[in-house]
Design a protein around this motif. Structure first.
Motif, PDB file in Angstrom:
ATOM      1  N   ASN A   2      46.036 -46.742 -14.686  1.00 56.00           N
ATOM      2  CA  ASN A   2      45.786 -45.541 -15.488  1.00 56.00           C
ATOM      3  C   ASN A   2      44.337 -45.076 -15.337  1.00 56.00           C
ATOM      4  N   GLU A   3      43.797 -45.276 -14.167  1.00 57.99           N
ATOM      5  CA  GLU A   3      42.433 -44.837 -13.869  1.00 57.99           C
ATOM      6  C   GLU A   3      42.346 -44.474 -12.394  1.00 57.99           C
ATOM      7  N   PRO A   4      42.482 -43.176 -12.063  1.00 57.69           N
ATOM      8  CA  PRO A   4      42.477 -42.771 -10.655  1.00 57.69           C
ATOM      9  C   PRO A   4      41.105 -42.846  -9.998  1.00 57.69           C
ATOM     10  N   ASN A   5      40.056 -43.007 -10.788  1.00 61.54           N
ATOM     11  CA  ASN A   5      38.701 -43.046 -10.234  1.00 61.54           C
ATOM     12  C   ASN A   5      38.288 -44.500 -10.006  1.00 61.54           C
ATOM     13  N   GLN A   6      38.292 -44.922  -8.732  1.00 62.69           N
ATOM     14  CA  GLN A   6      37.979 -46.313  -8.433  1.00 62.69           C
ATOM     15  C   GLN A   6      36.489 -46.652  -8.565  1.00 62.69           C
ATOM     16  N   LYS A   7      35.674 -45.677  -8.966  1.00 58.68           N
ATOM     17  CA  LYS A   7      34.260 -45.950  -9.209  1.00 58.68           C
ATOM     18  C   LYS A   7      34.035 -46.474 -10.624  1.00 58.68           C
ATOM     19  N   LYS A   8      35.054 -46.351 -11.470  1.00 56.68           N
ATOM     20  CA  LYS A   8      34.937 -46.860 -12.835  1.00 56.68           C
ATOM     21  C   LYS A   8      35.390 -48.312 -12.886  1.00 56.68           C
ATOM     22  N   ASP A   9      35.279 -48.900 -14.071  1.00 59.93           N
ATOM     23  CA  ASP A   9      35.649 -50.305 -14.222  1.00 59.93           C
ATOM     24  C   ASP A   9      37.131 -50.502 -13.939  1.00 59.93           C
ATOM     25  N   ALA A  10      37.434 -51.606 -13.252  1.00 62.06           N
ATOM     26  CA  ALA A  10      38.815 -51.934 -12.933  1.00 62.06           C
ATOM     27  C   ALA A  10      39.512 -52.517 -14.155  1.00 62.06           C
ATOM     28  N   PHE A  11      40.824 -52.324 -14.230  1.00 63.28           N
ATOM     29  CA  PHE A  11      41.636 -52.918 -15.298  1.00 63.28           C
ATOM     30  C   PHE A  11      41.612 -54.444 -15.169  1.00 63.28           C
ATOM     31  N   ILE A  12      41.821 -54.948 -13.957  1.00 55.30           N
ATOM     32  CA  ILE A  12      41.634 -56.366 -13.640  1.00 55.30           C
ATOM     33  C   ILE A  12      40.657 -56.445 -12.471  1.00 55.30           C
ATOM     34  N   ASP A  13      39.527 -57.107 -12.699  1.00 51.86           N
ATOM     35  CA  ASP A  13      38.506 -57.228 -11.654  1.00 51.86           C
ATOM     36  C   ASP A  13      38.357 -58.690 -11.271  1.00 51.86           C
ATOM     37  N   ALA A  14      38.963 -59.043 -10.136  1.00 52.46           N
ATOM     38  CA  ALA A  14      38.847 -60.394  -9.587  1.00 52.46           C
ATOM     39  C   ALA A  14      38.352 -60.295  -8.148  1.00 52.46           C
ATOM     40  N   TRP A  15      37.402 -59.398  -7.928  1.00 53.79           N
ATOM     41  CA  TRP A  15      36.941 -59.112  -6.577  1.00 53.79           C
ATOM     42  C   TRP A  15      36.167 -60.279  -5.969  1.00 53.79           C
ATOM     43  N   VAL A  16      35.486 -60.993  -6.822  1.00 50.00           N
ATOM     44  CA  VAL A  16      34.704 -62.131  -6.336  1.00 50.00           C
ATOM     45  C   VAL A  16      35.533 -63.393  -6.500  1.00 50.00           C
ATOM     46  N   SER A  17      35.946 -63.981  -5.395  1.00 46.39           N
ATOM     47  CA  SER A  17      36.727 -65.223  -5.437  1.00 46.39           C
ATOM     48  C   SER A  17      35.792 -66.409  -5.233  1.00 46.39           C
ATOM     49  N   SER A  18      36.302 -67.599  -5.558  1.00 43.98           N
ATOM     50  CA  SER A  18      35.467 -68.796  -5.485  1.00 43.98           C
ATOM     51  C   SER A  18      36.200 -69.895  -4.733  1.00 43.98           C
TER      52      SER A  18
END
Length: 748
Positions: free
Chosen positions: A209-225
């Protein structure tokens, strides 16, 4: 009896003259009152009900008056039955004696949420989802962490379940350095809280529900470990039938493991891969969805309506307006088509507020409304026009002109084309008119049946109509409050939350198939022999596994199914934790589906299984507990219906024996005119539902109440009769009768 009352009643009853009234006065009025209102210390219940004249005559002939049962028999019994039925007993007589008025109703919580979302959505346009299911996947190889060159593959994926070490169909994909993104929309089937979950060892971002990918993500798991598998969950509130955009971004760079599973948990559901049937490749606009909790709406008449005004409701209205205003203001420049440094920004914001009020009130503003909601607010704010916007939005969203849709009248207090448009939108969408309806109202193209019918058929194709109809069927089948369907795990091993959620989906898919087919035939609700099953349900119910992973209509081995009567979800809902419940099944089916009038029991008796010998069947137990004459007044109707389904256990599986005894499903059933017919199983129930005018009328009344949220008699006591005639003449076409109800109740 007063002479004027008697003369008034006799004037509308020429068919039987004075004799019926004379018999009633002589033998009945002393116990039942001169108008059937009851007499204290005699028979204090009013003489009202749904028995036919024939049935009443038989009852009077057999038992009345109590002190001399031979005093009123044969022709006299028929005459007094006609008099009673037409004077005050029947629903039509009651409607004539006590005319029902339309109630002034506020928006229900469903209507309130939907309207706010659609008002804001109208400034963004509403996307048409089309017919292509799934999400568009774009697959890339990566030479560096952040680069993305030409896509290797662009395709439609039915769901997001990727594993680089399994067959994925993308040739030349570098197994250690690749990225994927998926785009499209989710169309939730019902309103409520939805959980979303990802399982991955890699980097993932989900924008919901957010077409602008410059805003905060609904789920942000971009950094994996460490390329370790992890699970991340988050939930959000969604509106049934309202699409929201989804964008999923996935990356694997110099890692050995690469996989991603995206799941959801819908209301009343369990965790599962997001099914393809709710995913669409078409994009959609951001939706302003309000999650403010509202108190439950009044349902004392058997259907939800906005009749109660409480402190909790007032607080919810204010909180929803605050939440909506904040949400709107976050995107105010986009919605008002302006920019922060634009010279005419104040004028554009003022115009936006005026247009917002017009769409919220569903009609052009009067001069006084323009002054109160726009001019005075902006005039008092001076240069602080951003505060003026917030105040204007708050005033508008808490205005009676929004909260009470029936106030939609012109300055002379008369209904006009805008009133009609608002009624149609509320009836089919629980919302406000869209651009097409507003244009039709402005051009006064909603004045005749042809114009209304054309608009309504177009509106029915909207996903909001489908969501509202799904809610109706759950209410009609009395399933809305059935949350605990768990069964004894020792008696029913394997019957778990997943099976229950699958059964609910199965029922919904079956009803959708019936309603939205070309025939849209009410009768098929009771005649269908197949069940919608996926592999898990097929295995559990002993059906050959379907060739695909999704749900398909499949015949069951017992071959004795009869639509909703024998759907396992319905049978499960009306059963006990350990066994069937013929009483619960019989009451629900008799009252809601077959349209039988059942009085509340004079003495409620709790069913306690421990009170019976362990070798008794459920039929034997119910027969014993309801054998008293006072019970059998209603249980003569309830029990045969419930017993006819005893071949189906507490989770809807077919069986032939209970307690090592053959199951007996045969009973004598009294029809509304006191004719006894044999019921031997679900097919006989189906015949009653298909052929009985009482069953047809019950369905129509429930549907009418759900769409219009007013009593049918408020539109004339002949309303249901007229709808019934239309229903039969259209071959029981469900969508056609929906159009008829909305059209015939529209203010002109």
């Amino acid at each position: 009896m007063r002479l004027w009352l008697l003369l008034g009643i006799l004037s509308i009853l020429p068919a039987f003259g004075n004799r019926g009234a004379e018999i009633y006065t002589e033998h009945c009025a002393s116990c039942h009152g001169d108008r059937g209102q009851g007499v204290a210390d005699e028979y204090d219940e009013a003489l009202v009900g749904k028995k036919s004249i024939t049935s009443l005559a038989k009852y009077i002939h057999r038992t009345m008056p109590e002190e001399d049962e031979e005093a009123v028999v044969d022709e006299d019994a028929r005459l007094v039955a006609e008099y009673i039925h037409k004077s005050f007993y029947s629903p039509e007589a009651q409607a004539r004696l006590k005319p029902v008025r339309k109630a002034l109703l506020r928006r229900t919580q469903h209507q309130h949420r939907r309207a706010i979302t659609d008002i804001v959505q109208s400034f963004r346009n509403r996307a048409w989802m089309g017919d292509e299911h799934g999400l568009r996947g774009h697959y890339f190889n990566k030479e560096k962490m952040n680069n993305r060159k030409e896509a290797l593959v662009k395709r439609v994926d039915p769901t997001i379940d990727f594993d680089v070490h399994k067959k994925h169909g993308v040739e030349a994909l570098d197994p250690k350095a690749h990225s994927i993104f998926w785009t499209g929309s989710i169309l939730p089937p019902e309103t409520g809280e939805y959980g979303f979950r990802i399982k991955t060892p890699n980097g993932v971002r989900i924008f919901l529900n957010e077409p602008n990918q410059k805003k905060d993500a609904f789920i942000d798991a971009w950094v994996s470990s460490g390329n370790q598998m992890r699970t991340i969950e988050k939930s959000t509130f969604l509106l049934g039938g309202h699409p929201v955009p989804i964008f999923v971004e996935f990356i694997c760079y110099k890692e050995d493991k690469s996989s991603l599973l995206v799941e959801w948990k819908p209301p009343h559901g369990t965790w599962e891969s997001i099914p393809s049937r709710v995913l669409y490749t078409a994009g959609s606009q951001k939706a302003a969805i309000i999650s403010t909790p509202f108190p439950a709406d009044d349902a004392s008449l058997g259907y939800e309506r906005g009749s109660s005004i409480s402190k909790a409701w007032k607080e919810a209205v204010a909180n929803a307006a605050i939440e909506a205003t904040a949400t709107i203001f976050d995107d105010i420049d986009e919605l008002a088509n302006t920019k922060p440094d634009q010279p005419d920004r104040k004028d554009r914001l003022r115009k936006f507020c005026s247009e917002f009020a017009f769409r919220t009130f569903s009609r052009p503003l009067t001069s006084s409304q323009q002054k109160v909601y726009i001019d005075d607010v902006f005039g008092a704010a001076g240069d602080d026009y951003e505060t003026a916007v917030k105040r204007s939005l708050m005033l508008t969203l808490t205005s009676p002109y929004f909260l009470y849709p029936s106030l939609n009248r012109n300055e002379a207090g008369k209904a006009d084309s805008y009133s009609t448009a608002a009624h149609l939108a509320l009836a089919l969408w629980d919302s406000i008119p869209d651009k097409r309806l507003f244009e039709a109202a402005e051009k006064k193209q909603l004045s005749d049946d042809r114009q209304l019918t054309d608009q309504l058929w177009k509106m029915l194709a909207d996903s909001r109509s489908k969501a509202k109809l799904q809610r109706f069927f759950h209410h009609w089948l009395n399933l809305s409050e059935k949350e605990d369907l768990d069964k004894d795990p020792k008696l029913f091993p394997g019957f778990n939350e997943q099976i229950i959620a699958d059964l609910r989906t199965s029922l919904d898919l079956f009803i959708d198939d019936v309603v939205w087919s070309e025939q849209s035939d009410y009768r098929r609700l009771f005649l269908e022999k197949r069940l919608y099953l996926n592999p898990r349900l097929a295995e559990f119910y002993g059906v050959p596994e379907p060739p695909h992973d999704g749900f398909e209509p499949l015949p069951t081995p017992d071959k004795t199914r009869a639509g909703i009567f024998t759907h396992p979800f319905v049978l499960t809902a009306f059963s006990y934790h350990k066994q069937t419940s013929p009483i619960h099944r019989g009451v629900y089916l008799s009252r809601n589906v077959l349209g039988r009038f059942l009085k509340p029991p004079p003495n409620a008796i709790e069913f306690k299984d421990a009170d019976f010998k362990p070798n008794l069947t459920m039929r034997e137990k119910v027969t014993e507990i309801t054998k008293d004459e006072s019970c059998m007044a209603c249980h003569s109707i309830i029990n045969p219906v419930g017993f006819s389904l005893e071949n189906y256990d507490a989770i809807g599986r077919f069986r032939t024996h209970e307690k090592d005894k053959p199951i007996n499903t045969v009973s004598e059933y009294p029809t509304p005119d006191d004719t006894m017919v044999k019921i031997a199983g679900p097919n006989d129930l189906a015949r009653l539902a298909i052929e009985s005018p009482g069953a047809h009328r019950a369905f129509l009344k429930h549907l009418f109440h759900h769409l219009i949220q007013q009593p049918t008699n408020a539109f004339g006591y002949g309303t249901v009769g007229s709808l019934h005639e239309t229903f039969m003449n259209s071959n029981f076409h469900i969508r056609n009768i929906i159009v008829t109800i909305a059209k015939d109740t529209a203010p002109r």
